[in-house]
Write a protein that holds these residues in place. Structure first.
Motif: not given
Length: 154
Positions: A64-76
């Motif tokens: 029952g905890f809030p969940f926050h999705t992590l995303y990867t930001v890559s730099f080309s």
């Protein structure tokens, strides 16, 4: 609190009674969780941050905890100096990294597409998926006075 990527499991009650604990960031998709790892914490305030479809997400939902999705930001950057990837929670703005460099070129900003036609606005754009930002490079020219001197002219 951040759980490093090299941690593969969190034991039973590991953070139980850590009453100031409000946020946990899990950097590995397959971390195993014991029972009541975060019992009697304040994770219900900020929650657990992790990757979509990860064991962290499953654990957060089950407890029952809030969940926050992590995303990867890559730099080309092509042939430019490297810029490290970063992780960002869904819906957040990211901080502009230090400009890369490339001999003979001027850095012209970060773009959402490889053609460098749609610029990333660090003041307004938000991360909502894994993202690649592309460095735009323009040919550098010497100032006119130096061009003449480089050809032996005065």
């Amino acid at each position: 609190m951040s759980i490093p990527a090299n941690v593969t499991g969190i034991g039973n009650g590991a953070f139980q009674f850590c009453t100031d604990l409000r946020k946990a960031v899990i950097f590995t998709a397959g971390t195993s969780f014991g029972n009541d790892v975060f019992k009697y914490t304040l994770l219900s305030n900020d929650g657990i941050y992790g990757f979509e479809s990860s064991t962290a997400q499953t654990y957060a939902q089950a407890k029952g905890f809030p969940f926050h999705t992590l995303y990867t930001v890559s730099f080309s950057v092509g042939e430019g100096s490297p810029v490290s990837d970063l992780l960002a929670a869904a819906g957040v703005k990211i901080t502009k990294p230090t400009d890369p460099t490339q001999a003979g070129y001027l850095f012209g900003g970060w773009y959402k597409d490889a053609a460098c036609s749609d610029d990333w606005d660090f003041d307004n754009d938000r991360v909502n998926e894994d993202t690649i930002l592309y460095a735009k490079w323009t040919g550098a020219r010497l100032p006119p006075s130096r061009q003449h001197l480089s050809r032996g002219e005065r």
